[in-house]
Design a protein around this motif. Structure first.
Motif, PDB file in Angstrom:
ATOM      1  N   VAL A 136       0.838  -1.207   0.000  1.00 33.18           N
ATOM      2  CA  VAL A 136       0.000   0.000   0.000  1.00 33.18           C
ATOM      3  C   VAL A 136       0.871   1.254   0.000  1.00 33.18           C
ATOM      4  N   GLU A 137       1.925   1.255   0.803  1.00 35.35           N
ATOM      5  CA  GLU A 137       2.844   2.401   0.805  1.00 35.35           C
ATOM      6  C   GLU A 137       3.434   2.629  -0.582  1.00 35.35           C
ATOM      7  N   THR A 140       0.803   3.954  -3.080  1.00 36.26           N
ATOM      8  CA  THR A 140       0.532   5.367  -2.858  1.00 36.26           C
ATOM      9  C   THR A 140       1.673   6.237  -3.377  1.00 36.26           C
ATOM     10  N   ARG A 144       1.403   8.820  -6.563  1.00 40.00           N
ATOM     11  CA  ARG A 144       1.745  10.241  -6.417  1.00 40.00           C
ATOM     12  C   ARG A 144       2.721  10.663  -7.516  1.00 40.00           C
ATOM     13  N   THR A 149      -4.807   9.608  -9.053  1.00 43.94           N
ATOM     14  CA  THR A 149      -5.573   9.850  -7.831  1.00 43.94           C
ATOM     15  C   THR A 149      -6.525   8.693  -7.544  1.00 43.94           C
ATOM     16  N   LEU A 168      -6.831   1.580   2.962  1.00 45.89           N
ATOM     17  CA  LEU A 168      -7.302   1.920   1.622  1.00 45.89           C
ATOM     18  C   LEU A 168      -8.782   2.271   1.647  1.00 45.89           C
ATOM     19  N   LEU A 191      -7.161   7.335  -3.997  1.00 42.72           N
ATOM     20  CA  LEU A 191      -5.850   7.657  -3.432  1.00 42.72           C
ATOM     21  C   LEU A 191      -5.728   9.128  -3.034  1.00 42.72           C
ATOM     22  N   LYS A 194      -4.573  10.057   0.404  1.00 41.16           N
ATOM     23  CA  LYS A 194      -3.204   9.643   0.727  1.00 41.16           C
ATOM     24  C   LYS A 194      -2.165  10.476  -0.009  1.00 41.16           C
ATOM     25  N   MET A 195      -2.599  11.465  -0.769  1.00 44.12           N
ATOM     26  CA  MET A 195      -1.671  12.208  -1.605  1.00 44.12           C
ATOM     27  C   MET A 195      -0.971  13.352  -0.858  1.00 44.12           C
TER      28      MET A 195
END
Length: 196
Positions: A136-137, A140, A144, A149, A168, A191, A194-195
């Protein structure tokens, strides 16, 4: 444990990692799941493994633990675009049902497809959550960098059970379908939160 985003432009910086990722994909999809997919030189690949895609490898001490592929929904290569859209258009010969989405498959530079997601069968259950977090990291961070997105994915229908635990924000965008050996469903992953 570390993550690396691979592209055709940076392969030369990462030695055997790209080949190891494709060998791990073969182990996961062809050997473990018994899916009928192309392979060569002990590696699994398909028509979406082009310079337009990016591949994320979670690896430790020279071994690939997990990985996935990101492909822009604007991708084009011959008759192909990206897996979900091509399935909807019937280009994949019915291996994935055409009615997999509730609406039209997106073509948008901010929407990327996440596919070929796997975690090595050798990873003990108690260690898998840590691997999922790393995935997930990396997802993301790559999103980015690529300007995405939103991601769309055809994933195991059990996704509500673990997506939330991994932080998520996702929603179903298609019906649950039996494909090969399990239930799958298309989801959209937002996303944008998380941006930052």
């Amino acid at each position: 444990m570390q993550t690396t985003t691979l592209s055709f432009s940076n392969l030369h910086n990462h030695g055997e990692l790209f080949a190891k990722l494709f060998r791990a994909r073969k182990q996961s999809f062809i050997i473990q799941k018994n899916w009928d997919l192309p392979e060569a030189e002990d590696m699994e690949f398909d028509q979406y493994d082009t310079p337009q895609s990016r591949w994320i490898a979670v690896h430790d001490k020279g071994e690939v633990l997990a990985g996935f592929r990101l492909t822009p929904t604007t991708a084009r290569c011959g008759i192909y675009s990206y897996m979900i859209r091509d399935a909807q258009k019937g280009i994949l010969g019915g291996s994935i049902p055409q009615d997999l989405l509730d609406g039209e498959a997106p073509v948008d530079p901010q929407v990327w497809e996440c596919s070929r997601v796997f975690v090595s069968h050798d990873i003990p259950q108690m260690y898998r959550r840590k691997v999922h977090y790393k995935m997930v990291e990396a997802m993301t961070a790559s999103a980015r960098e690529l300007g995405a997105t939103r991601l769309i994915a055809l994933t195991g229908a059990s996704w509500p059970r673990w997506y939330g635990r991994c932080g998520l924000e996702a929603e179903a965008i298609g019906r649950v379908m039996w494909i090969d050996d399990a239930n799958f469903q298309c989801v959209a992953i937002n996303l944008a939160p998380k941006m930052h």
